[in-house]
Design a protein around this motif. Structure first.
Motif, PDB file in Angstrom:
ATOM      1  N   LEU A 357       0.823  -1.206   0.000  1.00 17.08           N
ATOM      2  CA  LEU A 357       0.000   0.000   0.000  1.00 17.08           C
ATOM      3  C   LEU A 357       0.861   1.261   0.000  1.00 17.08           C
ATOM      4  O   LEU A 357       0.480   2.282  -0.585  1.00 17.08           O
ATOM      5  N   LEU A 358       2.029   1.194   0.637  1.00 15.72           N
ATOM      6  CA  LEU A 358       2.935   2.342   0.594  1.00 15.72           C
ATOM      7  C   LEU A 358       3.430   2.583  -0.831  1.00 15.72           C
ATOM      8  O   LEU A 358       3.431   3.719  -1.316  1.00 15.72           O
ATOM      9  N   ASN A 359       3.829   1.524  -1.502  1.00 20.78           N
ATOM     10  CA  ASN A 359       4.426   1.666  -2.826  1.00 20.78           C
ATOM     11  C   ASN A 359       3.402   1.838  -3.942  1.00 20.78           C
ATOM     12  O   ASN A 359       3.686   2.489  -4.957  1.00 20.78           O
ATOM     13  N   ASP A 360       2.221   1.267  -3.757  1.00 18.84           N
ATOM     14  CA  ASP A 360       1.214   1.343  -4.817  1.00 18.84           C
ATOM     15  C   ASP A 360       0.207   2.475  -4.579  1.00 18.84           C
ATOM     16  O   ASP A 360      -0.060   3.267  -5.478  1.00 18.84           O
ATOM     17  N   ALA A 361      -0.329   2.536  -3.357  1.00  9.58           N
ATOM     18  CA  ALA A 361      -1.317   3.570  -3.036  1.00  9.58           C
ATOM     19  C   ALA A 361      -0.669   4.839  -2.502  1.00  9.58           C
ATOM     20  O   ALA A 361      -1.305   5.886  -2.438  1.00  9.58           O
ATOM     21  N   HIS A 362       0.596   4.725  -2.098  1.00 11.91           N
ATOM     22  CA  HIS A 362       1.321   5.840  -1.484  1.00 11.91           C
ATOM     23  C   HIS A 362       0.611   6.309  -0.213  1.00 11.91           C
ATOM     24  O   HIS A 362       0.489   7.500   0.060  1.00 11.91           O
ATOM     25  N   MET A 392      -8.368   6.584   1.837  1.00 11.09           N
ATOM     26  CA  MET A 392      -9.274   5.449   1.707  1.00 11.09           C
ATOM     27  C   MET A 392      -9.556   5.136   0.237  1.00 11.09           C
ATOM     28  O   MET A 392      -9.667   3.961  -0.155  1.00 11.09           O
ATOM     29  N   GLU A 393      -9.654   6.170  -0.601  1.00 16.44           N
ATOM     30  CA  GLU A 393      -9.870   5.949  -2.031  1.00 16.44           C
ATOM     31  C   GLU A 393      -8.667   5.255  -2.657  1.00 16.44           C
ATOM     32  O   GLU A 393      -8.809   4.328  -3.473  1.00 16.44           O
ATOM     33  N   ARG A 394      -7.467   5.680  -2.265  1.00 16.38           N
ATOM     34  CA  ARG A 394      -6.250   5.059  -2.798  1.00 16.38           C
ATOM     35  C   ARG A 394      -6.139   3.603  -2.360  1.00 16.38           C
ATOM     36  O   ARG A 394      -5.780   2.725  -3.148  1.00 16.38           O
TER      37      ARG A 394
END
Length: 403
Positions: A357-362, A392-394
């Motif tokens: 989630l850090l790398n994809d959604a930032h 939450m959207e990311r």
């Protein structure tokens, strides 16, 4: 002949885990430094400024010449103000001699553990727990024993679980209420049941971490030290970082029996000595200025909690409950273990999911392993509405990519 050079570092430091929350925040900052728009929900820090009257008191303290060493346990006026706060807010009778001010509640906890735990002593830690509890016990050469609360009970340990975990080697119990990371809050009745058990085991002391006291949505905060039969064995920990948005000021304290307070004073005298003089005067102003600012911030956190819980309904597979305090959501995300990213990487655990989630959604979260709950992730809702909605959207978009 080749000589192998051993590391000069001690076993103590090499066996110590890095703080999970600090480590994740560091990774988020590194990504942000590269120009990535990261929404950081990993750090347990209010997003509010320290109230103005507190900042003004610090400026005045500088002008008034409070620039010298302080007593190790803190200025007498601050310790008196803390004792008055405990009497007013918590119904606890302590004198200034029972108070030790430290450089944050983390040092307060470390002081108490180092003063109470001998090598081989067992320390019961209500789990999920704040990441530093276990590591501080290890530093003291104690044996941390996690007592696991369950999701269906808001991750709160039951009195029966507590009693069943006690052995002849149990020396100390540690818990937080409101809890970091779960946001759960022990009621008066639940604490009364714990107190009854403790009455039967006079060798056991308790560290009751109440740093989130003012961020409590139940309408009641109750302190374990209110139970007179065990009061002398309870070390109440609190501070100014959360309720007064004073994280960078680094001021925490304990209230304890004088023998324990004196021991912590002695320990601190060899480690840091007294807390920053300016920060102490600011802390005194915080207490003397009342709770209005803390209550305003708490009301904002409650509104944000409800916002995030509503948004989380669109995150399939996130199992959670309604936090009763603090500013964290701690969902079970094991639904996603075994799924695969578009790059073919398998999500094995909550750390993998947090990194994904850090790398994809930032969006920066903290995996639950360091909190004693590897099936969970923790994220803070101490952020603006806009950031929470965007986060939450990311997350939703990134989760949809897993298969």
């Amino acid at each position: 002949m080749i000589t192998t050079v051993q590391s000069p570092l001690s076993d103590r430091i090499t066996s110590l885990a890095e703080s999970q929350t600090i480590a994740m925040a560091k990774k988020a900052r590194e990504l942000a430094a590269k120009g990535v728009d990261v929404i950081n929900l990993s750090f347990g820090e209010p997003d509010f400024q320290t109230p103005q009257h507190i900042k003004d008191a610090a400026k005045k303290a500088i002008d008034d010449g409070y620039t010298f060493y302080t007593p190790v346990a803190g200025y007498p006026d601050l310790r008196k103000a803390i004792a008055e706060k405990l009497r007013r807010d918590n119904g606890l009778e302590y004198g200034p001699e029972n108070i030790v001010v430290s450089t944050g509640a983390k040092q307060s906890i470390a002081n108490a553990v180092m003063c109470l735990v001998n090598p081989g002593d067992e320390v019961l830690i209500f789990s999920p727990y704040w990441v530093s509890y276990e590591e501080v016990v290890k530093l003291a050469e104690g044996i941390p024993v996690a007592v696991q609360g369950r999701l269906e009970n808001d991750y709160k340990v039951t009195p029966q679980q507590f009693e069943d975990a006690i052995t002849s080697n149990t020396k100390l119990v540690m818990y937080s209420s409101p809890c970091n990371p779960t946001g759960s809050v022990f009621s008066k009745d639940e604490l009364a049941a714990f107190a009854k058990i403790l009455e039967k085991h006079p060798q056991i002391h308790v560290i009751a971490d109440e740093i989130y006291e003012y961020i409590n949505f139940t309408g009641e905060h109750y302190s374990l030290a209110r139970f007179e039969a065990i009061k002398d064995r309870v070390i109440t920990v609190n501070g100014f970082s959360k309720g007064y948005a004073m994280t960078g000021w680094r001021v925490g304290y304990i209230a304890a029996h004088k023998d324990i307070a004196d021991a912590c004073d002695k320990m601190q005298s060899q480690i840091t000595s007294g807390t920053c003089s300016i920060a102490q005067k600011a802390a005194q102003a915080a207490l003397e200025g009342g709770k209005a600012s803390a209550e305003e911030m708490s009301a904002s956190y409650l509104r944000r909690r409800d916002l995030v819980l509503d948004l989380m309904k669109d995150l399939p597979g996130f199992k959670t409950y309604v936090p009763k305090g603090a500013f964290y959501i701690f969902p079970d995300v094991s639904h996603y273990f075994g799924t695969t990213t578009t790059d073919g990487v398998t999500i094995e655990n909550s750390n993998d999911l947090a990194m994904y989630l850090l790398n994809d959604a930032h969006v920066s979260l903290v995996d639950g392993g360091g909190f004693g709950a590897p099936q969970c992730v923790r994220f803070s809702f101490a952020a603006s509405d806009a950031k929470l909605i965007e986060a939450m959207e990311r997350i939703k978009a990134s989760l949809a990519k897993l298969s």
